[in-house]
Design a protein around this motif. Structure first.
Motif, PDB file in Angstrom:
ATOM      1  N   LYS A   1       0.721  -1.180   0.066  1.00 33.22           N
ATOM      2  CA  LYS A   1       0.018  -0.148   0.018  1.00 33.22           C
ATOM      3  C   LYS A   1       0.797   1.171  -0.168  1.00 33.22           C
ATOM      4  CE  LYS A   1      -4.086  -1.873   2.468  1.00 33.22           C
ATOM      5  NZ  LYS A   1      -3.437  -3.103   3.173  1.00 33.22           N
ATOM      6  N   ALA A   2       2.101   1.235   0.253  1.00 33.58           N
ATOM      7  CA  ALA A   2       3.110   2.603   0.323  1.00 33.58           C
ATOM      8  C   ALA A   2       2.830   2.955  -1.035  1.00 33.58           C
ATOM      9  CB  ALA A   2       4.609   2.052   0.613  1.00 33.58           C
ATOM     10  N   PRO A   3       3.035   4.410  -0.987  1.00 35.08           N
ATOM     11  CA  PRO A   3       2.877   4.999  -2.332  1.00 35.08           C
ATOM     12  C   PRO A   3       4.047   4.513  -3.365  1.00 35.08           C
ATOM     13  CG  PRO A   3       2.767   6.633  -0.566  1.00 35.08           C
ATOM     14  CD  PRO A   3       3.241   5.266   0.057  1.00 35.08           C
ATOM     15  N   SER A   4       3.690   4.339  -4.545  1.00 34.89           N
ATOM     16  CA  SER A   4       4.556   3.728  -5.468  1.00 34.89           C
ATOM     17  C   SER A   4       4.166   4.110  -6.943  1.00 34.89           C
ATOM     18  CB  SER A   4       4.625   2.175  -5.400  1.00 34.89           C
ATOM     19  OG  SER A   4       3.360   1.609  -5.775  1.00 34.89           O
ATOM     20  N   SER A   5       5.029   3.900  -8.004  1.00 38.08           N
ATOM     21  CA  SER A   5       4.838   4.040  -9.288  1.00 38.08           C
ATOM     22  C   SER A   5       3.652   3.236  -9.896  1.00 38.08           C
ATOM     23  CB  SER A   5       6.020   3.789 -10.228  1.00 38.08           C
ATOM     24  OG  SER A   5       6.444   2.350 -10.136  1.00 38.08           O
ATOM     25  N   PHE A   6       3.078   2.251  -9.157  1.00 36.47           N
ATOM     26  CA  PHE A   6       2.053   1.686  -9.874  1.00 36.47           C
ATOM     27  C   PHE A   6       0.742   2.285  -9.952  1.00 36.47           C
ATOM     28  CE2 PHE A   6      -1.856  -1.130  -8.747  1.00 36.47           C
ATOM     29  CZ  PHE A   6      -1.545  -1.983  -9.748  1.00 36.47           C
ATOM     30  N   PHE A   7       0.682   3.588  -9.102  1.00 35.47           N
ATOM     31  CA  PHE A   7      -0.635   4.292  -8.926  1.00 35.47           C
ATOM     32  C   PHE A   7      -0.240   5.651  -9.706  1.00 35.47           C
ATOM     33  CE2 PHE A   7      -0.404   1.934  -4.983  1.00 35.47           C
ATOM     34  CZ  PHE A   7      -1.697   1.184  -5.197  1.00 35.47           C
ATOM     35  N   VAL A   8       0.798   5.704 -10.455  1.00 39.45           N
ATOM     36  CA  VAL A   8       1.060   6.872 -11.292  1.00 39.45           C
ATOM     37  C   VAL A   8       0.660   6.584 -12.851  1.00 39.45           C
ATOM     38  CG1 VAL A   8       2.566   8.583 -12.043  1.00 39.45           C
ATOM     39  CG2 VAL A   8       2.946   7.635  -9.532  1.00 39.45           C
ATOM     40  N   GLU A   9      -0.399   7.475 -13.293  1.00 36.14           N
ATOM     41  CA  GLU A   9      -0.532   7.186 -14.646  1.00 36.14           C
ATOM     42  C   GLU A   9      -0.541   8.533 -15.322  1.00 36.14           C
ATOM     43  OE1 GLU A   9      -4.367   5.456 -15.279  1.00 36.14           O
ATOM     44  OE2 GLU A   9      -4.440   4.983 -13.060  1.00 36.14           O
ATOM     45  N   ASP A  10      -0.260   8.579 -16.697  1.00 33.88           N
ATOM     46  CA  ASP A  10      -0.260   9.441 -17.586  1.00 33.88           C
ATOM     47  C   ASP A  10      -1.437  10.483 -17.732  1.00 33.88           C
ATOM     48  OD1 ASP A  10       0.390  11.260 -19.760  1.00 33.88           O
ATOM     49  OD2 ASP A  10       0.433   9.788 -21.255  1.00 33.88           O
ATOM     50  N   GLY A  11      -1.639  11.637 -17.394  1.00 33.34           N
ATOM     51  CA  GLY A  11      -2.529  12.653 -17.559  1.00 33.34           C
ATOM     52  C   GLY A  11      -2.844  13.204 -18.280  1.00 33.34           C
TER      53      GLY A  11
END
Length: 1003
Positions: free
Chosen positions: A896-906
């Motif tokens: 659950k720690a912040p990671s690049s998995f949740f980063v998406e191209d906006g």
């Protein structure tokens, strides 16, 4: 309109018409052409009347009932308007010349106007016609994609929502809003104005243009001029009605009840538990329950006209938007009366607006994700009629967001009266003294009532309410402006000089009073007078005053129309600073060179070429009233003394008495060009901004004993960019066409010297933080672990990348994983007309930014709530080749720690607005008193091209949800600073696709 009223109006119209044609009348005919031949569709109007015609396909026209000594006005898009005296002639042929509109247009600038040809600063302008067809609760949203260097981040389809408005990037960490000036009055936004009342908008982007406003101008200045009517015009009544509906522009894919049950059981197995849950047969689509179609109404009228020395404009508008989310909606009523009167050398200009706004918020959509599908839509056995997750049936916990939003009764009611009165007296030719008074009064009531209810004993903090809650707070804001100025304009020989000087007194008064309490006798009684006396009641109050006193001056000089110079100086003194730091001086200098006016310029392709450059300094003060004074709250540190309870004070805020002005140093160089007989124009600007002594509210450790952040001068910011704006217009027979495209590149947008990282708000109850502003990085950048595209096939956990190569995975491997700042933003605007048809298309786009998708975080890894269909591909012992980690409540690996998995191209490209209309002219249905009638269809957000998996890539901020949970009281929370949490999609209101059908009539 009653029959009696209609007859009275017709009688008045006939009388006015008769007074015009009573003089000796004649008929005038002729042909209108340009250098290439006849021009169809040219408007020909008798000056001072509504008597007019249009030229036919061959450019011919004939107009009757014309005074033989009158004047005809010929106007056509792309050509200079001509006024020609008839002088008894019956034939009048006219040749129109291409209009260098981009060069000769009068632009509103600080404390005056200027011809675009003579501007030395960077100013973008937009007229009413470019925004009036966009149906929006706030005109700011209509500017999206219209102006280069202006970025509008909308709050999705949220009714009455406020947009983030950035001019040339983020130039402050405390408040990046530009200074809004409406008819000479300083205001916070355009939310109390209807787009139909706006005449034009000027956006001052560089220091040369905005330095005369000094403080708050560091973020740019938006000058709004509302309609004041025109002199020598007959009464014109307009009616505009548009009715339609909103619908969700996108829906997400969630698992059903059976799939959710299987997911729970797999999660138990992954955690080594023997627990299992049986499917209860309930399969609720909470997305469909929450999202619905909502009606939209936008109805208004206006009356305008003028005599020889007066002009007037009055309007009334009603706007209603139900909202596509249950428990949300917005209504607004506007009235406006503007006049301008001339009494010899004295001119009085008055502007008055009255607005009432009512906003209902859905405070629960997206709160910790979405409800589980195995919850029933209703449960009559429970108080309140809803149920929430029961641990034995639905999983470990969670809430029923739909139920909470349905039960909660909230309303924000705002009533606003704002106006200005300006006296201009021309002492002698060219020398004018002015006095401007402004008043902005707003009363806002924050009301929220939550009844008693029972949904579940699990997560009882949210699912059980044994005592009803009531918040009722009133806030009064009164802003007063007094501005005397004197100006002198003179032309002699080849010299032109303009001087303006003035004084500003601006005072802000704010009073807040209210109460939060629990336990009225019944859920039907929702009045603070019914609350019991209790030491648990929370009193809310404030009495704030701030003042700004300024002196300013500007000198403009031009020689032979070729060489242009401008210098500005403003001295500001703000009560927000300690006495020794109150005064700030903000100068600017600029120059321009109209190279195409030189004798050596002989280009036939390039009709106009101007080079300009500017440098200036702008200031900002803190966004709070008393940043240099410590704050103490009553009833926060009560104690027992002498056998009784004694009220005490507690310090809740630290203060820095040494705060100084935040200063923005701006350099701009630009060029303006026109091509092909001025049918094509191009503007290019490069700018660089260095922001020093940045003001920001910094959170302090709880060990200090205070609960609120402290405002400090916390470092520097750097902004550099390149802007291009292109325009083109074309006429061919009955077809007219205009195109405008703009693009703004972000060359650099980052924090400079920041002593300590500035953190954004928490995204969950475990207080995880994603945003961080650090030296050399983008403002509000995302920080976390970089993870590989596939999970560990053995454990099902994310594979984190060792960033520093030390062979360990620890806090040192947390790095910048995303940037909310786009590489460039752009807009494409097309409009045209063919015979009686007209159309307009507005495209907008953003490229190169990232979004941190908190909604996906909750819907894949969080222990509570419903899940996206992505979890059907979660790691299991039989499904090891996947990018979705194992389902786990214990989460021993910290997935659950912040990671690049949740980063998406906006990035996205959107057709923001499509408007098509048909115009009836020369009388409608045999009624000559109809000047025109237009029927239209308007569609907003028709399509969006984006790879973003959430509801919409246009993410404004994380205001709401858990982001501000620990501030204020329910219904009166402190808004989250959107600058420190940009790009975090925590609970974004889904965007709406709007379809509107309209009728616009003039008579």
């Amino acid at each position: 309109m009653t029959k009696k009223t209609l007859k009275q109006f017709l009688g008045l119209a006939i009388a006015l018409f008769s007074s015009v044609v009573f003089a000796q009348a004649t008929q005038v005919a002729g042909t209108v052409s340009d250098a290439d031949g006849p021009l169809p569709g040219v408007n020909i109007v008798v000056k001072g009347t509504t008597n007019g015609v249009t030229s036919d396909f061959d450019g011919n026209y004939s107009i009757s009932n014309v005074d033989s000594q009158g004047v005809l006005i010929f106007s056509y898009i792309g050509y200079a308007t001509q006024e020609i005296s008839i002088e008894g002639r019956s034939t009048l042929n006219v040749t129109l010349q291409p209009d260098a509109e981009a060069l000769n247009e009068v632009v509103i600038v600080g404390y005056g106007t200027s011809n675009k040809r003579e501007l030395t600063g960077s100013v973008a302008t937009i007229k009413k016609d470019a925004i009036v067809n966009v149906v929006a609760s706030n005109p700011s949203a209509a500017l999206q994609g219209k102006l280069s260097g202006v970025q509008i981040e909308t709050p999705g389809g949220r009714p009455g929502g406020r947009s983030n408005f950035f001019i040339r990037g983020v130039n402050s960490l405390s408040n990046a809003d530009p200074l809004f000036i409406v008819d000479g009055l300083f205001v916070d936004d355009m939310e109390n104005i209807h787009a139909r009342d706006i005449q034009n908008i000027s956006v001052l982007k560089d220091a040369s243009a905005s330095a005369i406003y000094g403080s708050r101008a560091a973020n740019g200045v938006v000058i709004v001029k509302t309609n004041h009517g025109q002199k020598n015009r007959d009464v014109e009544v307009t009616f505009d009605a548009r009715i339609g509906f909103d619908s969700a522009s996108k829906k997400l894919d969630y698992i059903n009840g059976q799939q959710y049950t299987d997911f729970l059981n797999q999660r138990f197995a992954n955690d080594g538990e023997a627990t299992t849950v049986a499917f209860n047969g309930v399969n609720t689509d909470w997305q469909d329950e929450n999202l619905k179609n909502g009606a939209v109404q936008d109805i208004g009228f206006s009356v305008s006209g003028g005599g020889e020395n007066t002009s007037y404009f009055a309007s009334g508008n009603y706007f209603s938007q139900e909202g596509i989310l249950v428990g949300s909606g917005f209504k607004r009523i506007n009235f406006r009366v503007n006049t301008r009167s001339e009494f010899g050398r004295l001119t009085l200009t008055q502007s008055l607006g009255i607005t009432e706004r009512k906003t209902q918020e859905n405070n629960w959509f997206g709160w910790d994700g979405v409800s589980v599908p195995t919850l029933a839509t209703t449960n009559s056995a429970n108080e309140g009629g809803f149920e929430a997750p029961n641990q034995d049936i639905h999983g470990p916990g969670g809430v029923n967001q739909y139920g909470l939003a349905s039960l909660e009764d909230n309303l924000i009611t705002s009533r606003n009266i704002y106006g200005s009165a300006k006296l201009d007296y021309e002492i002698v030719d060219g020398l004018k003294a002015s006095l401007n008074f402004g008043l902005d009064y707003t009363n806002t009531r924050f009301f929220q009532f939550t009844p008693t209810y029972f949904m579940s004993a699990t997560d009882a903090v949210f699912n059980v309410n044994n005592e009803n809650d009531l918040t009722d707070v009133s806030q009064n804001d009164v802003n007063i402006l007094v501005e005397p100025t004197i100006s002198y304009d003179k032309e002699f020989n080849q010299h032109k000089i303009g001087i303006v000087g003035g004084y500003t007194f601006f005072k802000e008064n704010q009073q807040i009073g209210g109460l939060f309490g629990q336990g009225t006798p019944s859920n039907l009684i929702r009045n603070v007078g019914a609350l019991p006396s209790s030491e648990n009641n929370i009193l809310i109050g404030a009495d704030n005053i701030a003042g700004l006193e300024s002196y300013f001056g500007r000198v403009n000089y031009g020689y032979d129309g070729k060489y242009l110079l401008s210098a500005t100086l403003r001295r500001d003194a703000s009560s927000r600073f300690a006495e020794e730091n109150r005064v700030g001086y903000f100068p600017s200098f600029s120059a321009g060179w109209n190279i195409s006016d030189e004798d050596f310029w002989n280009s036939e392709k390039i009709n106009y070429f101007k080079l300009r450059a500017s440098y200036g300094e702008l200031g900002s003060y803190p966004d709070v009233f008393y940043p240099t004074s410590a704050v103490f709250l009553a009833n926060q540190s009560n104690t027992s003394f002498g056998g009784g309870l004694v009220n005490g004070l507690a310090q809740t805020t630290l203060a820095d008495p040494d705060l100084v002005w935040e200063t923005t140093k701006t350099f701009d160089i630009g060029l303006d060009m026109a091509f092909l007989d001025n049918k094509m124009n191009l503007t290019v600007d490069y700018f660089s901004k260095d922001i020093e002594d940045v003001l920001v509210a910094i959170n302090v450790p709880s060990t200090t004993g205070v609960s609120l952040p402290v405002t400090r001068n916390a470092g520097t910011l750097i902004n550099q960019g390149l802007e291009l704006e292109y325009g083109y217009r074309k006429t061919a027979g009955d077809f007219t066409f205009n195109a405008n495209a703009n693009i703004a590149f972000t060359l650099k947008s980052e924090a400079g010297d920041i002593p300590n990282p500035i953190l954004g708000p928490a995204i969950d109850e475990d207080l995880r933080v994603v945003n961080r502003t650090s030296t050399g990085e983008a403002i509000g950048a995302y920080y976390g672990y970089v993870v590989e595209d596939k999970v560990n096939p053995t454990t099902g956990d994310f594979v984190r990348v060792d960033q520093n190569g030390d062979g360990l995975i620890d806090g040192d491997d947390i790095v910048n994983i995303g940037d909310p700042v786009p590489d460039f933003i752009y807009g494409i605007n097309l409009n045209g007309a063919y015979k009686n048809f007209d159309f307009a298309l507005a495209f907008t786009g953003v490229q190169g930014n990232e979004i941190y998708n908190v909604g996906r975080y909750y819907a894949i890894l969080w222990q509570d709530g419903g899940k996206l269909t992505d979890v059907l591909n979660s790691w299991t012992p039989s499904n090891t080749d996947t990018n979705i980690p194992r389902a786990s409540i214990a989460d021993p690996a910290g997935n659950k720690a912040p990671s690049s998995f949740f980063v998406e191209d906006g990035s996205y490209f959107r057709l923001r607005n499509l408007d098509v209309g048909y115009n009836f002219r020369d009388g409608v249905g045999g009624f000559d008193w109809f000047k025109s009638l237009r029927l239209s269809v308007n569609i907003q957000n028709l399509f969006t091209i984006s790879g973003y998996s959430g509801y919409d890539p246009d993410v404004a901020s994380t205001d709401g949800g858990r982001a501000n949970r620990n501030t204020g009281v329910p219904g009166f929370r402190t808004p989250v600073n959107p600058l420190l949490s940009r790009g975090v999609d925590a609970r974004a209101y889904p965007n709406a696709r709007t379809i509107m059908f309209g009728v616009q009539a003039k008579f």
